[in-house]
Motif scaffolding. Sequence first.
Motif, short mmCIF file in Angstrom:
data_model
loop_
_atom_site.label_atom_id
_atom_site.label_comp_id
_atom_site.label_asym_id
_atom_site.label_seq_id
_atom_site.Cartn_x
_atom_site.Cartn_y
_atom_site.Cartn_z
N GLU A 290 40.97 43.40 44.55
CA GLU A 290 41.99 43.89 44.07
C GLU A 290 41.48 45.65 45.08
OE1 GLU A 290 45.61 43.18 43.35
OE2 GLU A 290 45.27 41.38 44.12
N MET B 51 52.28 33.55 31.10
CA MET B 51 53.37 35.10 30.09
C MET B 51 53.34 35.58 31.18
SD MET B 51 51.41 37.78 28.27
CE MET B 51 52.24 39.41 27.04
N ASN C 207 52.58 41.33 38.08
CA ASN C 207 51.32 41.05 38.00
C ASN C 207 50.43 40.16 39.02
OD1 ASN C 207 52.41 44.00 36.32
ND2 ASN C 207 51.53 42.32 34.54
N LEU C 208 50.88 40.39 40.38
CA LEU C 208 49.93 39.34 40.45
C LEU C 208 49.24 39.89 41.13
CD1 LEU C 208 53.33 38.34 42.59
CD2 LEU C 208 52.20 37.11 40.38
N LEU C 209 48.59 39.19 41.63
CA LEU C 209 47.23 39.97 42.95
C LEU C 209 48.12 40.34 44.18
CD1 LEU C 209 45.05 36.89 41.36
CD2 LEU C 209 44.78 39.29 41.02
N PHE D 262 44.72 30.86 41.02
CA PHE D 262 44.46 31.64 39.94
C PHE D 262 43.97 31.10 39.07
CE2 PHE D 262 43.27 35.61 37.43
CZ PHE D 262 42.13 35.45 38.03
N GLU E 243 41.64 27.72 39.01
CA GLU E 243 40.36 28.70 40.02
C GLU E 243 39.80 29.08 38.40
OE1 GLU E 243 40.43 30.97 42.31
OE2 GLU E 243 40.93 29.98 43.68
N ARG F 84 52.82 30.33 38.26
CA ARG F 84 50.98 30.54 37.65
C ARG F 84 51.30 30.39 36.42
NH1 ARG F 84 48.81 36.92 38.33
NH2 ARG F 84 50.64 37.11 36.85
N MET G 194 45.57 35.38 31.24
CA MET G 194 45.46 34.11 32.03
C MET G 194 44.06 33.15 31.08
SD MET G 194 46.91 33.64 35.47
CE MET G 194 46.88 35.03 35.98
N LYS H 88 44.70 30.07 27.63
CA LYS H 88 44.92 29.13 29.04
C LYS H 88 45.89 28.32 28.85
CE LYS H 88 40.74 29.65 30.93
NZ LYS H 88 38.88 29.48 31.19
#
Lengths: 213, 334
Positions: free
Chosen positions: A137, B86, B92-94, B105, B108, B153, A122, B82
């Motif tokens: 986390e 993907m 793979n989430l928080l 996220f 932010e 996301r 990201m 950005k």
Amino acid sequence: MAELIVPALLETLYMVFFSTIFSLLLGLPLGVLLVVTEKNNIWEKLQLNRILNGIINILRSFPFIILMILLFPLSKIIVGKTIGTTATIVPLSIAAAPFVARIIEGSLKEVDKGIIESSLAMGASVTEIIFKVLIPESMPSLILGITTTIINLVGYSAMAGAIGGGGLGDVAIRYGLYRFQTDVMIISVAIIIVLVQGIQFLGNRLSLNINKK
Amino acid sequence: MIKIKNLSKSFSNGSTKIEAISNINLQINKDEIFGIIGLSGAGKSTLIRCLNRLEEPTEGNIFIEEKDITTFDKKSLNQLRKSIGMIFQHFNLLSQKTVYKNIAFPLELEGLSKDKINSRVNTLLEYVELKDKKYAYPSQLSGGQKQRVAIARALANNPKILLSDEGTSALDPKTTRSILKLLNKIRKEFGLTIVLITHQMEVIKDICDKVAIIEDGKIIEINTVEELFKNPKTQTAMDFISGLKSNIKNEIINPFDFKGTIVRLGYSEDNAKEPIVSNMIKNFNIQVNILSGNINKLMSTSIGHLILEIQGEDGEVNDAIKYLNNKSINVEVI
């Protein structure tokens, strides 16, 4: 009896409270660095990683009481004296820091590699990953680690009593051991046991409550 | 849109050098859903990770909208990332953040204001049909819901490209289909280019336009999905397809039990209208026994398969097969 135990308990709490804060301030960045600089991690710096590991291992190899004695001159520089509870906070914090670093390292390493990878994908920077991903986390695990740290510091602070640090350990040794006042000894130890139980209980509860996994 | 040139990546493991991918050349066009299929260890994961440089290629170039991303510095790389969404096999989430916070996220990270984040996240939640799960944590969601959150996301920053790294591999078939449907909808509505890797031919069949087959780190076949089903060029492609088709070896009976020649015909909608089999029987002195048939629905068309046993004299049978070959259908003698 109470006039002996109560001030000692307050001294212990004072020492534990501040040395927890300072050892975390020292140990947390160290622990983070240990993780992010290792091979294939987000800020790979193998040389730095080796040096940090070396220093931490050496510091942790010292018998705790010897390390504290070695660090007392530092108290002289920082707080102006080498005797008393405030003076003890300095060696306690520094001596506990490598332990804290390892605890933090262990917690941070529990974070799923996939989550780090998706954050990288990201476009998150190294600092963003540390503060927005790694630490949040691993928070439930970090809290358990901090709990262990506090409990260790309760034990360490009792040891510090033997070398002029004050607190419950000091009372237990001076009155309980040297003057054969078994009742003082028993009460001091009992209070320490209650402290440890209470801290562990609270730590477990808090960790469980915030864990959403 | 994406052009991969002579891309290689090797890992050195002590003294041994392992080539994960070697000399890959690919072109992926805008708005395309491009599938890369291969068995595990074939290098597909390495390949897709090179596209946003989660994996650093050792050689070669990758051009995204004419820009060579292998030359990007850290800052432009993060900027690029950005603009590429993907999704992953394991989502793979928080885990310590709500669905809302997870989707927020990337916004932010972009430094958007709270209001903007709020409206964007709500739009996305609606789009992936998870409005009621806004304040749920990932552990409270099913696999399909987790992947929808991950998709939301990935779309948050309005990317031009979406990468899917085995995005449906951890899901059951029904959920897989719904996720694929969502991806297809996204492609149509946002004009997104999607690159996905998978080991499941169903995924390729259901939504891909084009497909590359990767084996031992090399691309061995690039084809449109329609052509691949009609006329696979490599054995690996055939194996992948036969995983879908009624598998002759397992399902039908042993081919050696039959006296005649067994052929598999592959045909598309275009030549389904002509009575080819019936004409063949009339024209040649043969007998035909139908063993099995099925149809695979692809994104753009349908591909049928028919397995026949042809009995008769060798000459007649060969002529019949020749006749079939001339009918622009794919014939495979088993």
